[in-house]
Motif scaffolding. Structure first.
Motif, PDB file in Angstrom:
ATOM      1  N   PHE A 111      -3.187   5.004  -1.460  1.00 48.00           N
ATOM      2  CA  PHE A 111      -3.447   4.258  -2.691  1.00 48.00           C
ATOM      3  C   PHE A 111      -3.401   2.771  -2.389  1.00 48.00           C
ATOM      4  O   PHE A 111      -2.398   2.262  -1.885  1.00 48.00           O
ATOM      5  CB  PHE A 111      -2.396   4.596  -3.761  1.00 48.00           C
ATOM      6  CG  PHE A 111      -2.416   6.031  -4.179  1.00 48.00           C
ATOM      7  CD1 PHE A 111      -3.203   6.445  -5.238  1.00 48.00           C
ATOM      8  CD2 PHE A 111      -1.677   6.982  -3.489  1.00 48.00           C
ATOM      9  CE1 PHE A 111      -3.233   7.775  -5.621  1.00 48.00           C
ATOM     10  CE2 PHE A 111      -1.699   8.312  -3.868  1.00 48.00           C
ATOM     11  CZ  PHE A 111      -2.482   8.710  -4.938  1.00 48.00           C
ATOM     12  N   SER A 125       0.860  -1.187   0.000  1.00 50.78           N
ATOM     13  CA  SER A 125       0.000   0.000   0.000  1.00 50.78           C
ATOM     14  C   SER A 125       0.890   1.229   0.000  1.00 50.78           C
ATOM     15  O   SER A 125       1.941   1.238   0.659  1.00 50.78           O
ATOM     16  CB  SER A 125      -0.920   0.018   1.225  1.00 50.78           C
ATOM     17  OG  SER A 125      -1.729  -1.133   1.272  1.00 50.78           O
ATOM     18  N   ASP A 167      -2.725  -2.134   4.226  1.00 55.37           N
ATOM     19  CA  ASP A 167      -3.604  -0.964   4.300  1.00 55.37           C
ATOM     20  C   ASP A 167      -3.690  -0.435   5.729  1.00 55.37           C
ATOM     21  O   ASP A 167      -3.679   0.784   5.962  1.00 55.37           O
ATOM     22  CB  ASP A 167      -5.017  -1.314   3.812  1.00 55.37           C
ATOM     23  CG  ASP A 167      -5.066  -1.572   2.317  1.00 55.37           C
ATOM     24  OD1 ASP A 167      -4.059  -1.283   1.640  1.00 55.37           O
ATOM     25  OD2 ASP A 167      -6.103  -2.054   1.845  1.00 55.37           O
ATOM     26  N   GLU A 225      -3.627  -7.563   1.874  1.00 58.40           N
ATOM     27  CA  GLU A 225      -3.927  -6.160   1.582  1.00 58.40           C
ATOM     28  C   GLU A 225      -4.452  -5.451   2.817  1.00 58.40           C
ATOM     29  O   GLU A 225      -4.154  -4.274   3.056  1.00 58.40           O
ATOM     30  CB  GLU A 225      -4.960  -6.084   0.446  1.00 58.40           C
ATOM     31  CG  GLU A 225      -4.408  -6.510  -0.898  1.00 58.40           C
ATOM     32  CD  GLU A 225      -5.448  -6.402  -2.003  1.00 58.40           C
ATOM     33  OE1 GLU A 225      -6.538  -5.844  -1.738  1.00 58.40           O
ATOM     34  OE2 GLU A 225      -5.176  -6.874  -3.118  1.00 58.40           O
ATOM     35  N   ASP A 249      -5.104   0.638  -4.819  1.00 60.19           N
ATOM     36  CA  ASP A 249      -5.324  -0.001  -6.118  1.00 60.19           C
ATOM     37  C   ASP A 249      -3.980  -0.261  -6.785  1.00 60.19           C
ATOM     38  O   ASP A 249      -3.143   0.651  -6.914  1.00 60.19           O
ATOM     39  CB  ASP A 249      -6.186   0.895  -7.004  1.00 60.19           C
ATOM     40  CG  ASP A 249      -6.394   0.297  -8.387  1.00 60.19           C
ATOM     41  OD1 ASP A 249      -7.179  -0.653  -8.505  1.00 60.19           O
ATOM     42  OD2 ASP A 249      -5.730   0.773  -9.333  1.00 60.19           O
ATOM     43  N   GLU A 250      -3.752  -1.486  -7.236  1.00 56.35           N
ATOM     44  CA  GLU A 250      -2.440  -1.864  -7.778  1.00 56.35           C
ATOM     45  C   GLU A 250      -2.062  -1.044  -9.007  1.00 56.35           C
ATOM     46  O   GLU A 250      -0.908  -0.666  -9.181  1.00 56.35           O
ATOM     47  CB  GLU A 250      -2.462  -3.359  -8.136  1.00 56.35           C
ATOM     48  CG  GLU A 250      -1.090  -3.906  -8.497  1.00 56.35           C
ATOM     49  CD  GLU A 250      -1.102  -5.405  -8.718  1.00 56.35           C
ATOM     50  OE1 GLU A 250      -0.224  -5.890  -9.447  1.00 56.35           O
ATOM     51  OE2 GLU A 250      -1.980  -6.091  -8.159  1.00 56.35           O
ATOM     52  N   LYS A 251      -3.036  -0.732  -9.855  1.00 52.78           N
ATOM     53  CA  LYS A 251      -2.741   0.055 -11.057  1.00 52.78           C
ATOM     54  C   LYS A 251      -2.319   1.472 -10.690  1.00 52.78           C
ATOM     55  O   LYS A 251      -1.381   2.030 -11.274  1.00 52.78           O
ATOM     56  CB  LYS A 251      -3.965   0.082 -11.970  1.00 52.78           C
ATOM     57  CG  LYS A 251      -4.261  -1.253 -12.635  1.00 52.78           C
ATOM     58  CD  LYS A 251      -5.461  -1.160 -13.573  1.00 52.78           C
ATOM     59  CE  LYS A 251      -5.743  -2.508 -14.228  1.00 52.78           C
ATOM     60  NZ  LYS A 251      -6.959  -2.452 -15.081  1.00 52.78           N
ATOM     61  N   GLU A 252      -2.997   2.063  -9.708  1.00 44.69           N
ATOM     62  CA  GLU A 252      -2.624   3.418  -9.291  1.00 44.69           C
ATOM     63  C   GLU A 252      -1.262   3.411  -8.610  1.00 44.69           C
ATOM     64  O   GLU A 252      -0.469   4.338  -8.792  1.00 44.69           O
ATOM     65  CB  GLU A 252      -3.690   3.986  -8.345  1.00 44.69           C
ATOM     66  CG  GLU A 252      -4.958   4.422  -9.055  1.00 44.69           C
ATOM     67  CD  GLU A 252      -5.855   5.252  -8.160  1.00 44.69           C
ATOM     68  OE1 GLU A 252      -5.785   5.085  -6.919  1.00 44.69           O
ATOM     69  OE2 GLU A 252      -6.614   6.081  -8.690  1.00 44.69           O
ATOM     70  N   GLU A 253      -0.973   2.370  -7.844  1.00 41.47           N
ATOM     71  CA  GLU A 253       0.341   2.271  -7.195  1.00 41.47           C
ATOM     72  C   GLU A 253       1.446   2.212  -8.242  1.00 41.47           C
ATOM     73  O   GLU A 253       2.497   2.847  -8.100  1.00 41.47           O
ATOM     74  CB  GLU A 253       0.383   1.025  -6.299  1.00 41.47           C
ATOM     75  CG  GLU A 253      -0.481   1.133  -5.049  1.00 41.47           C
ATOM     76  CD  GLU A 253      -0.555  -0.174  -4.283  1.00 41.47           C
ATOM     77  OE1 GLU A 253       0.058  -1.167  -4.733  1.00 41.47           O
ATOM     78  OE2 GLU A 253      -1.216  -0.201  -3.235  1.00 41.47           O
TER      79      GLU A 253
END
Length: 976
Positions: A375, A282, A353, A349, A377-381
């Motif tokens: 963040f 996270s 988190d 997670e 979300d894996e894509k945003e990370e």
């Protein structure tokens, strides 16, 4: 001890390179290269320095490395090892025989998840090891930003670190054993040594015993000074690791050799430690008023035990905005002008988190809490990490700012001193009239920066060395280290005396002398180094050739020579998977087939002091031979090197008043032959497909015998369109449908589909009265005068429409790219040209720009976006995804890079194998595996051809898919 210049004098006056090369060729299972092109390729790395090597060896086996050293020892030739060539301090360039381990010595020899280690060869790419280790939730802890393409051998040489050294330490902390060989042929496996083992080794005598006895002597005499003088900080990398010989550190000889930058031994293999990799991550982003206050809060954040803690300033973000790097990702940053990127790890997670949320709750209670954004979300990370890892590229070649260079890019202090250090460092920059973005591994006190040094003038170089002198004083005053992960090389080694004192510097000399008594291992680096203003790539003697060119290079001071300085050598183009550039390197693993290699050769051509043939250079021509002109470099290279344009410009001059290769006439002038063939399709198809005739035609045209020639349609789109009875004009907004030669001659059904789709959307479609000439083919072959004339013809044809603001829809991406990308570079002042550039759209772009609602078509799509869509038309690549999603389709894109056909590249004789190797990496297997219910979509003519010929499946154009969604029927290809 010998001075570095003495090595160069020996090489110039006593060494016989011809005899050395002959001996190496005869004895080695290796590629031995002493030609000018290969030597130029390895003359520099990612640093400010340049030294022409004696030759290059690419060994295929460990035994070949050993034999190389034996022969070099016999001849007295110095050697230097090289991995990814991403060094920033000049440590991998030298007047020596370069041993490149990366092409062949890249195997993981053993991976033991139970015991948590792996044995690797020095050329193994870091991510190659990490990906295999992740199968067991293990990783190699240090991970520099170059993790996609750097090598373990290079990391060991530099003692690299990276983001997650907060969690796992430096490279030295993760090395268990090393298999090494000395210049004089002593092969030893080294590691931690007990007192009993040490005495036994010394008693056995020989070179090994002599080395260990000398190491023990250094330890015993210098132990007190080592404990007193070595900085007590997480990231001390400068100098030799003599502290690892202390009793409390287990007399660890492997650790002592880490970070020696190839000056002592050559690494044959390494046993590395693998640590637990928390499967869940996270990211918490914290915003501060400035980077200095962000630095002040590092100790507070470290209390929460993050696995990564990075910092960046507002200038880095400003640079990224200037260069349009990750614009959507920048928007994810919380308010502030300085940021900390904090990564937490956990087994789940929920656990990672919760750690981040606990930190947020505690930080909210501070008197001046930072702005925060979590963040999960894996894509945003991933997008956030892209912002951080773009640091080097974002700070180089920024429009409107001076050029920036390495030189003081990774000094470190204790984490609790970052804020104060950064404030004083900024004042030092200001005093010297310099500028730099400040970012880096704040959790370990490591600060990165590229600085606006003037390395062209005598005053600028003097300011450069004066700054280094003062910066080293500042770091010492903070108890820090000059290097925290990139090594000393020659840029910082001169100042090591300030950190360590005379006695320890002498101990460094003794340490090197034990391993390398002849002083032949990477001489002039770390110990008794060259001065930082020697061997500069630029410097006061840099006076490049400035020939007249067709491309205007408006963002490079209208100079091709200046454009070659874009490449900073970081080697993003050496990635071997999940990469756009360079497709040819991915197929060959050759340095000359990287964007970096080609840029370096062009740089050498403009210098004129080593490669002296100018436009006639065979070295440059050969390096460009396998460039696919895909423009992946312009889109993906962090400094936007445009090798396709460089290639076209070079070929234009190289073949001026000379006969060109046959494909230039058969395919570069396809605009002529294509229109002739379209006028008599039956005869053209007979000639190009009849068994005997086609073989002759292919040979004459320089076309690969394995390829099938495209089949001309019985009637072109433009011919059919113009013979139709004129219908009453449809009311609605006007749009020009551009009949590019590829679709017009071979796939007219695509143009018919596009025409009907645009009409169904309510537009009045205009097809130009004259067929526009083909511009892309001659452009790619460097026929620039001819291509520019054809380009001006197109502008004249379309100017009546674009002057009225009527959009032009072009179905072939490579054609659209000509007007969106090359036109402004070739005719920057042409007003109608500017209008055409502004009004050129691909189908997906046009539909979304106009706010049109596409018809619904549920299902799956396997999308192969054309290279030019993903590079210079990148917004369209995203538009294609968005449009398909709006139609209700789920989209998968298996190939990040090129299909391998790349216009006519895959048709050329001698390039078929490379073309198919690129296609077989990802694209063709995915196409074959796609079910009958999956639509295969490729807007590029070359992409569709590769898919058809390589997998036997028909790919649709986006226009056809839209037509299918409207009518539930496909327009059939014309009977051929």
């Amino acid at each position: 001890m010998p001075q570095p210049e003495e090595n160069e004098i020996f090489v110039a006056t006593q060494l016989n390179p011809g005899a050395l090369e002959a001996d190496l060729r005869y004895a080695l299972d290796a590629e031995v290269r002493f030609d000018a092109g290969s030597r130029a390729l390895y003359a520099t790395d990612a640093s400010n320095y340049r030294q022409i090597p004696i030759g290059v060896v690419l060994p295929r086996t460990t035994e070949a490395v050993i034999k190389t050293l034996e022969i070099c020892h016999r001849h007295g030739a110095p050697v230097v090892s090289r991995g990814g060539g991403t060094g920033l301090c000049g440590q991998t360039c030298n007047v020596a025989v370069v041993i490149d381990h990366s092409k062949y010595l890249n195997r993981i020899l053993e991976l033991d998840p139970e015991k948590g280690f792996a044995w690797v060869e020095p050329g193994v790419i870091l991510d190659q090891l990490r990906e295999q280790a992740e199968n067991y939730h293990l990783t190699f802890g240090p991970d520099p930003a170059t993790h996609t393409h750097n090598t373990l051998g290079g990391m060991i040489g530099n003692n690299s670190c990276g983001v997650h050294s907060v969690m796992a330490g430096r490279t030295v902390d993760n090395i268990l054993e090393l298999d090494v060989i000395t210049y004089d042929g002593v092969r030893i496996t080294v590691g931690e040594t007990t007192d009993l083992e040490l005495e036994e080794i010394i008693a056995q005598g020989g070179r090994r015993g002599e080395i260990y006895a000398g190491l023990k002597s250094i330890r015993d005499r210098q132990a007190k000074r080592i404990r007193e003088r070595y900085p007590k900080i997480p990231r001390r990398v400068s100098g030799y690791n003599l502290d690892e010989l202390l009793p409390e550190n287990g007399f660890n000889v492997a650790h002592a050799l880490v970070g020696t930058e190839g000056t002592c031994v050559t690494i044959l293999a390494a046993k590395v430690r693998l640590v637990h990799s928390p499967p869940a991550r996270s990211i918490l982003l914290l915003g501060y008023p400035d980077v200095y206050s962000a630095g002040d809060h590092v100790p507070e954040i470290l209390k929460f035990e993050p696995v990564g803690l990075e910092g960046l300033d507002d200038l880095l973000v400003k640079f990224m905005q200037k260069k349009k790097l990750h614009p959507e990702d920048i928007e994810l940053l919380p308010p502030g002008k300085g940021w900390l990127l904090v990564e937490f790890g956990g087994e789940t997670e929920e656990e990672s988190d919760q750690k981040a949320k606990d930190a947020m709750e505690a930080l909210k209670k501070l008197k001046d809490p930072p702005s925060m954004k979590l963040f999960i979300d894996e894509k945003e990370e991933k997008r956030i990490w892209e912002v951080r890892e773009s640091g080097l590229g974002a700070t180089a070649n920024v429009p409107g700012f001076p050029l920036s260079w390495p030189g003081w890019e990774d000094a470190a202090v204790a984490p609790d001193k970052i804020g104060g250090y950064l404030r004083e460092f900024r004042k030092l920059l200001d005093r010297h009239g310099l500028n730099a973005s400040l970012y880096g591994h704040f959790g370990d006190g490591c600060i990165h920066c590229r600085i606006s040094f003037d390395l062209f003038s005598a005053e600028g170089v003097a300011n450069f060395t004066s700054f280094l002198d003062h910066a080293s004083d500042l770091v010492v005053s903070y108890g820090g280290s000059f290097s925290a992960e990139h090594g000393d090389g020659q840029s910082k080694a001169l100042y090591l005396r300030k950190m360590y004192g005379d006695e320890l510097i002498e101990a460094f000399r003794q340490f090197k002398g034990l391993w390398d008594p002849q002083w032949k291992m990477n001489p002039g680096k770390v110990v008794d180094p060259y001065h930082p203003d020697q061997n500069l790539r630029l410097g006061v003697t840099y006076d490049p050739w400035q020939p007249e060119t067709r491309f205007r290079f408006p963002t490079d001071e209208t100079s091709f020579a200046r454009a070659t300085l874009r490449c900073v050598g970081v080697g993003e183009c050496r990635r071997t998977h999940n990469a756009f550039m360079c497709p040819s390197f991915q197929a060959t693993r050759e340095e000359q087939h990287t964007t970096r290699g080609r840029a370096h050769l062009l740089f050498e051509m403009f210098r004129r002091d080593f490669i002296k043939d100018g436009w006639r250079s065979v070295e440059v021509r050969d390096a460009l031979e396998l460039c696919l002109s895909c423009k992946g470099c312009k889109g993906e290279c962090p400094v936007n090197v445009d090798m396709a344009a460089y290639k076209a410009e070079f070929l234009h001059h190289h073949y001026h008043n000379r006969l060109r290769p046959r494909p230039a006439y058969s395919m570069g002038l396809f605009g002529i032959w294509g229109r002739l063939g379209a006028g008599m399709p039956r005869l053209a198809n007979l000639v190009s497909h009849a068994t005997l005739l086609s073989g002759v035609v292919k040979w004459i045209g320089g076309i690969a015998s394995q390829r099938s020639m495209p089949t001309f349609a019985p009637e072109s789109f433009t011919s059919a369109y113009r013979r139709q009875e004129k219908q009453p004009e449809q009311k609605g907004k006007e749009v020009v449908l551009y009949p590019d030669i590829f679709n017009d001659c071979f796939y007219p059904e695509i143009l018919h589909a596009a025409c009907e789709v645009l009409e169904r959307f309510g537009y009045q479609v205009i097809v130009p009265d004259q067929n526009p000439p083909a511009v892309r083919p001659p452009m790619d072959y460097g026929m620039l005068d001819y291509a520019m004339k054809r380009m001006e013809e197109v502008i004249d044809q379309l100017s009546p429409y674009v002057r009225r603001g009527i959009p032009v829809v072009i179905l072939e991406p490579s054609t659209a790219a000509v007007f969106r990308d090359e036109l402004p570079e070739l005719l920057p002042e042409h007003q109608d040209g500017k209008r055409l550039t502004a009004h050129t759209f691909l189908m997906s772009e046009f539909v979304l720009r106009e706010g049109l609602t596409p018809p619904n078509l549920p299902g799956k799509v396997l999308l192969q976006a054309h290279c030019h869509e993903k590079s210079v038309l990148s917004l369209h690549a995203k538009a294609a995804h968005e449009l398909l999603a709006k139609m209700g389709l789920s989209v998968e894109e298996p190939e990040k890079g090129c299909c391998g056909m790349a216009g006519s590249f895959g048709f050329e004789s001698g390039k078929y194998e490379v073309s198919m190797k690129i296609a077989e990496a990802n694209l063709l297997p995915a196409v074959r595996e796609a079910g009958a219910e999956t639509y295969i979509v490729a807007d590029g003519f070359s992409c569709r051809t590769q898919i058809q010929q390589g997998a036997g499946k028909r790919a649709l154009h986006t226009a056809e898919l839209l037509h299918l969604a409207f009518t539930r029927t496909l327009l059939p290809p014309p009977a051929k």
